[in-house]
Scaffold this motif. Structure first.
Motif, short mmCIF file in Angstrom:
data_model
loop_
_atom_site.label_atom_id
_atom_site.label_comp_id
_atom_site.label_asym_id
_atom_site.label_seq_id
_atom_site.Cartn_x
_atom_site.Cartn_y
_atom_site.Cartn_z
N ASP A 1 0.83 -1.21 0.00
CA ASP A 1 0.00 0.00 0.00
C ASP A 1 0.86 1.26 0.00
O ASP A 1 0.50 2.28 0.57
N VAL A 2 2.04 1.19 -0.63
CA VAL A 2 2.93 2.33 -0.66
C VAL A 2 3.26 2.69 -2.10
O VAL A 2 3.29 1.82 -2.97
N CYS A 3 3.49 3.97 -2.34
CA CYS A 3 3.85 4.45 -3.67
C CYS A 3 5.26 5.03 -3.62
O CYS A 3 5.52 5.94 -2.84
N LYS A 4 6.13 4.50 -4.44
CA LYS A 4 7.50 5.00 -4.52
C LYS A 4 7.72 5.58 -5.90
O LYS A 4 7.23 5.05 -6.90
N TYR A 5 8.51 6.68 -5.93
CA TYR A 5 8.72 7.38 -7.19
C TYR A 5 10.20 7.62 -7.44
O TYR A 5 10.98 7.84 -6.50
N SER A 6 10.57 7.61 -8.71
CA SER A 6 11.90 8.01 -9.13
C SER A 6 11.85 9.48 -9.52
O SER A 6 10.99 9.89 -10.31
N LYS A 7 12.74 10.28 -8.95
CA LYS A 7 12.70 11.72 -9.18
C LYS A 7 13.13 12.06 -10.60
O LYS A 7 14.12 11.53 -11.11
N GLY A 8 12.38 12.97 -11.21
CA GLY A 8 12.75 13.46 -12.52
C GLY A 8 13.63 14.69 -12.42
O GLY A 8 14.06 15.09 -11.34
N ASP A 9 13.90 15.29 -13.56
CA ASP A 9 14.72 16.50 -13.59
C ASP A 9 13.84 17.74 -13.43
O ASP A 9 12.69 17.77 -13.87
N TRP A 10 14.42 18.77 -12.82
CA TRP A 10 13.69 20.03 -12.67
C TRP A 10 13.63 20.75 -14.02
O TRP A 10 14.60 20.77 -14.77
N SER A 11 12.47 21.32 -14.29
CA SER A 11 12.31 22.09 -15.52
C SER A 11 13.03 23.43 -15.39
O SER A 11 13.49 23.81 -14.31
N THR A 12 13.11 24.16 -16.50
CA THR A 12 13.61 25.52 -16.44
C THR A 12 12.60 26.41 -15.74
O THR A 12 11.42 26.04 -15.59
N CYS A 13 13.03 27.55 -15.31
CA CYS A 13 12.15 28.46 -14.56
C CYS A 13 11.05 29.01 -15.46
O CYS A 13 11.32 29.53 -16.55
N ASN A 14 9.81 28.89 -15.00
CA ASN A 14 8.68 29.48 -15.72
C ASN A 14 8.63 30.96 -15.36
O ASN A 14 8.40 31.32 -14.20
N PRO A 15 8.82 31.88 -16.32
CA PRO A 15 8.89 33.30 -16.00
C PRO A 15 7.55 33.88 -15.54
O PRO A 15 7.53 34.96 -14.96
N LEU B 1 8.15 29.34 -11.02
CA LEU B 1 8.25 28.01 -10.44
C LEU B 1 9.03 27.09 -11.37
O LEU B 1 9.00 27.25 -12.60
N GLU B 2 9.71 26.13 -10.76
CA GLU B 2 10.29 25.01 -11.50
C GLU B 2 9.45 23.79 -11.18
O GLU B 2 8.95 23.63 -10.07
N THR B 3 9.33 22.89 -12.15
CA THR B 3 8.47 21.72 -12.00
C THR B 3 9.28 20.45 -12.19
O THR B 3 10.17 20.39 -13.03
N ARG B 4 8.96 19.44 -11.37
CA ARG B 4 9.61 18.14 -11.49
C ARG B 4 8.55 17.06 -11.63
O ARG B 4 7.59 17.02 -10.84
N GLN B 5 8.69 16.21 -12.61
CA GLN B 5 7.75 15.12 -12.85
C GLN B 5 8.40 13.82 -12.39
O GLN B 5 9.41 13.38 -12.96
#
Length: 243
Positions: free
Chosen positions: A42-56, A60-64
């Motif tokens: 019942d647990v969810c584990k995730y692999s971290k993605g790369d941070w996006s470039t800054c949204n002007p 914010l920067e976004t990570r998927q």
């Protein structure tokens, strides 16, 4: 009584796990994540993605992040979205994006949503914008949910470590004091030995008056009546002081 004893032992084991068990991890972001054993379903584990470039526009920067299929429950969302302020990226120069294009409600004035799929959100409404800027109507801030249980165990473990640290500091402080006392005693014995040696081999007359100050120093001397050929006597026949 036996039940209380068993409970106490269990609590001690939990503290030890919280202090050193890799199951309780901090992945470097602001929030703590409680990682369970792989046998849990019942647990969810995730692999971290790369941070996006800054949204002007949103600043914010976004990570998927993508779900780890072999370590997560079947009903876990395939992705999760995490955001952070652009100013957390130290590689960006100050004022590297235009300010004032989009003005949103202050994050401190908006409450976090309930935890859904391991993520909380703040939805900040657009208050004003520059003409034709193309600002989104809502700025979405996302972060991982805090795990109170994990935080509680971590705090308990930290408290225990803190007490151990205090004990270690007290021991170090005591050792430092003992070293200082031994050094002072050694210097005292050395000075006494030197004075005894001088009194055995040297005799002096009275001290003269101090000279005028030169280069912020003044000096005085005394006549050597015994031991004039000895270096230790000649050294003790002159005295120099700061003015």
């Amino acid at each position: 009584m036996l039940v209380r004893l068993v409970s106490g032992l269990a609590l001690i084991n939990c503290l030890a796990l919280a202090a050193g068990n890799p199951l309780l991890q901090d992945d470097g972001d602001e929030e703590l994540t409680f990682i369970r054993d792989k046998r849990s379903s019942d647990v969810c584990k995730y692999s971290k993605g790369d941070w996006s470039t800054c949204n002007p526009l949103t600043k914010l920067e976004t990570r998927q992040d993508r779900v780890r299929a072999g370590s997560s429950a079947a009903d876990c969302p395939q992705t999760r979205t995490i955001t952070r302020n652009c100013n957390k990226d130290k590689s960006l120069k100050p004022n590297s994006f235009k300010k004032g294009l989009c003005v949103y409600a202050k994050a401190r004035d908006v409450d976090w949503s309930d935890c859904q799929n391991g993520v909380r959100q703040k939805l900040l409404k657009l208050l004003s914008s520059k003409p034709d800027a193309g600002c989104p109507n809502v700025k979405v801030i996302s972060k991982k949910c805090k795990n109170k249980k994990a935080k509680k165990f971590l705090m308990m473990g930290s408290a225990r470590l803190s007490n151990d640290d205090k004990s270690d500091k007290n021991v170090k402080k005591e050792k430092k004091r003992e070293r200082k006392e031994k050094k002072a005693e050694k210097q005292k014995r050395k000075q006494e030995k030197k004075e005894n040696k001088i009194s055995e081999k040297c005799d002096f007359g009275n001290w003269s008056e101090f000279s005028a100050c030169t280069n912020n120093k003044k000096s005085r001397s005394r006549q050597i009546t015994r031991g004039g050929d000895l270096k230790i006597c000649r050294k003790e026949a002159t005295q120099i002081q700061q003015c």
